[in-house]
Design an enzyme around this catalytic site. Structure first.
Site, PDB file in Angstrom:
ATOM      1  N   ASP A  43       3.484  -9.217 -11.024  1.00 42.96           N
ATOM      2  CA  ASP A  43       3.311  -9.562  -9.612  1.00 42.96           C
ATOM      3  C   ASP A  43       4.586 -10.244  -9.121  1.00 42.96           C
ATOM      4  O   ASP A  43       4.628 -11.454  -8.903  1.00 42.96           O
ATOM      5  CB  ASP A  43       2.109 -10.497  -9.461  1.00 42.96           C
ATOM      6  CG  ASP A  43       1.650 -10.629  -8.017  1.00 42.96           C
ATOM      7  OD1 ASP A  43       2.112  -9.838  -7.176  1.00 42.96           O
ATOM      8  OD2 ASP A  43       0.824 -11.516  -7.740  1.00 42.96           O
ATOM      9  N   GLU A  96       3.517  -2.525   0.057  1.00 46.01           N
ATOM     10  CA  GLU A  96       2.513  -2.921   1.043  1.00 46.01           C
ATOM     11  C   GLU A  96       2.844  -2.485   2.470  1.00 46.01           C
ATOM     12  O   GLU A  96       3.989  -2.583   2.923  1.00 46.01           O
ATOM     13  CB  GLU A  96       2.344  -4.446   1.008  1.00 46.01           C
ATOM     14  CG  GLU A  96       1.159  -4.949   1.807  1.00 46.01           C
ATOM     15  CD  GLU A  96       0.554  -6.195   1.202  1.00 46.01           C
ATOM     16  OE1 GLU A  96      -0.338  -6.773   1.844  1.00 46.01           O
ATOM     17  OE2 GLU A  96       0.955  -6.596   0.104  1.00 46.01           O
ATOM     18  N   LYS A 116      -0.199  -0.136  -0.560  1.00 46.54           N
ATOM     19  CA  LYS A 116      -1.005  -1.357  -0.598  1.00 46.54           C
ATOM     20  C   LYS A 116      -1.475  -1.705   0.816  1.00 46.54           C
ATOM     21  O   LYS A 116      -0.653  -1.862   1.723  1.00 46.54           O
ATOM     22  CB  LYS A 116      -0.154  -2.487  -1.180  1.00 46.54           C
ATOM     23  CG  LYS A 116      -0.908  -3.637  -1.783  1.00 46.54           C
ATOM     24  CD  LYS A 116       0.084  -4.542  -2.509  1.00 46.54           C
ATOM     25  CE  LYS A 116      -0.569  -5.768  -3.084  1.00 46.54           C
ATOM     26  NZ  LYS A 116       0.441  -6.670  -3.698  1.00 46.54           N
ATOM     27  N   THR A 122      -5.843  -4.444  -1.129  1.00 48.69           N
ATOM     28  CA  THR A 122      -5.567  -5.837  -1.459  1.00 48.69           C
ATOM     29  C   THR A 122      -6.346  -6.784  -0.538  1.00 48.69           C
ATOM     30  O   THR A 122      -7.114  -6.343   0.308  1.00 48.69           O
ATOM     31  CB  THR A 122      -4.054  -6.100  -1.372  1.00 48.69           C
ATOM     32  OG1 THR A 122      -3.767  -7.404  -1.873  1.00 48.69           O
ATOM     33  CG2 THR A 122      -3.546  -5.974   0.057  1.00 48.69           C
ATOM     34  N   PHE A 166      -8.945 -10.811  -5.426  1.00 48.45           N
ATOM     35  CA  PHE A 166      -8.175 -12.046  -5.632  1.00 48.45           C
ATOM     36  C   PHE A 166      -9.033 -13.092  -6.347  1.00 48.45           C
ATOM     37  O   PHE A 166     -10.219 -13.221  -6.089  1.00 48.45           O
ATOM     38  CB  PHE A 166      -7.691 -12.585  -4.290  1.00 48.45           C
ATOM     39  CG  PHE A 166      -6.463 -11.874  -3.770  1.00 48.45           C
ATOM     40  CD1 PHE A 166      -6.190 -10.568  -4.112  1.00 48.45           C
ATOM     41  CD2 PHE A 166      -5.582 -12.525  -2.929  1.00 48.45           C
ATOM     42  CE1 PHE A 166      -5.064  -9.917  -3.637  1.00 48.45           C
ATOM     43  CE2 PHE A 166      -4.450 -11.893  -2.454  1.00 48.45           C
ATOM     44  CZ  PHE A 166      -4.192 -10.585  -2.796  1.00 48.45           C
TER      45      PHE A 166
END
Length: 320
Positions: A18, A97, A133, A157, A179
């Site tokens: 990440d 993203e 994303k 996400t 998350f």
């Protein structure tokens, strides 16, 4: 021979970095990597990326348009160029993203996704190495559903609830990123508790619930736990399909030689919830009824949008 916890984790879970830091990715040798506007903003300030930043600024000027159009082109190209650099040293995929400001606009999300794929293809990288994303809003899920039908795989996400995960699975999404740490943050603030035992961590409990729901009901969508605050959360999710982990926590796992016990196993998955297909009204109502998911989704979108604006401001400093 005893191996460290990172190596043990890799035997049961696909480890994803990440970060946008090439050096960190090279050191920890993950299969895949993920980026977002926050990570790109940090990466753009690293000395090793200064030539890349200058290159994308020069390129964006050749694309025409006003300064805002050039900045958008520049940030898109930067995301792709950093993604391309990362793909040189990992065997798997990079998640790139979509601008968070498109989170409630299906058509704008699609347009940005196609643009990112186009830029990757111009760099000689095929779409099978890219995950687009997208925030797990209703509009984002609908865009991802269309992209998946066209063979463009997605990573949904900012996912904080089982209901979001249900909608993603029904839409045939390739991968979701529920998350963990941000859920823990919310519960700490809401309850006033400063500590949760790892097995009772609300973020850990949420991912376990989603994992078991998917496996028990035979969904193919990959579960990739994300946003960790400590190694204990990661250890509680050992056996999850994938885990995306920051360099700091990867290093802590690498330095720990204690045994790592598998906690999640598809063969033993049991769902506490019957299989449900959510229509738009039920999806929105379920989010409304979940203050944590509602607040963290909105906050995450705001923060990613803010970091996107910071990135554009940083890039503007390179204009001459």
């Amino acid at each position: 021979m005893t191996t460290n916890k990172l190596e043990q984790l890799k035997q049961m879970t696909v480890v994803v970095a990440d970060t946008g830091d090439i050096d960190a990715i090279r050191e920890f040798a993950p299969v895949d990597a993920t980026t977002n506007p926050s990570l790109l903003f940090k990466a753009a300030q690293l000395p090793r990326y200064q030539s890349v930043v200058r290159g994308v600024v020069d390129w964006s000027k050749t694309q025409g348009g006003d300064i805002n159009t050039q900045l958008i082109n520049c940030s898109d190209r930067l995301a792709v160029d950093i993604g391309a650099e990362i793909l040189k040293i990992i065997p798997g995929t990079i998640s790139t993203e979509v601008d968070a400001r498109a989170s409630f606009d299906t058509q704008a999300t699609l347009k940005k996704a196609y643009r990112l794929i186009e830029l990757y293809e111009q760099s000689g990288i095929s779409s099978d190495r890219i995950l687009i994303k997208i925030a797990s809003t209703w509009e984002g899920i609908r865009a991802a559903e269309l992209l998946e039908r066209e063979g463009i795989r997605c990573n949904l996400t900012l996912l904080f609830s089982l209901q979001q995960a249900m909608a993603c699975a029904d839409a045939g999404i390739y991968l979701i990123s529920p998350f963990v740490g941000r859920i823990l943050d919310w519960y700490k603030a809401d309850t006033g508790r400063d500590h949760y035992p790892a097995a009772e961590d609300p973020g850990v409990v949420s991912v376990k619930e989603i994992f078991n729901y998917y496996k028990a009901h035979a969904y193919d969508t990959i579960v990739m736990g994300a946003s960790f605050r400590n190694c204990e959360e990661i250890e509680q999710l050992a056996g999850c399909d994938r885990l995306t982990i920051s360099p700091q926590l990867l290093e802590q796992l690498k330095q720990d030689n204690a045994p790592l016990i598998r906690k999640l196993d598809p063969a033993r998955a049991e769902a506490a919830t019957a299989k449900i297909s959510l229509q738009e009204n039920l999806f929105r109502w379920s989010l409304n009824e979940n203050p944590m998911a509602t607040e963290k989704l909105a906050e995450g979108i705001r923060n990613f949008a803010a970091d996107q604006r910071k990135l554009e401001t940083l890039l503007q400093q390179f204009w001459r």
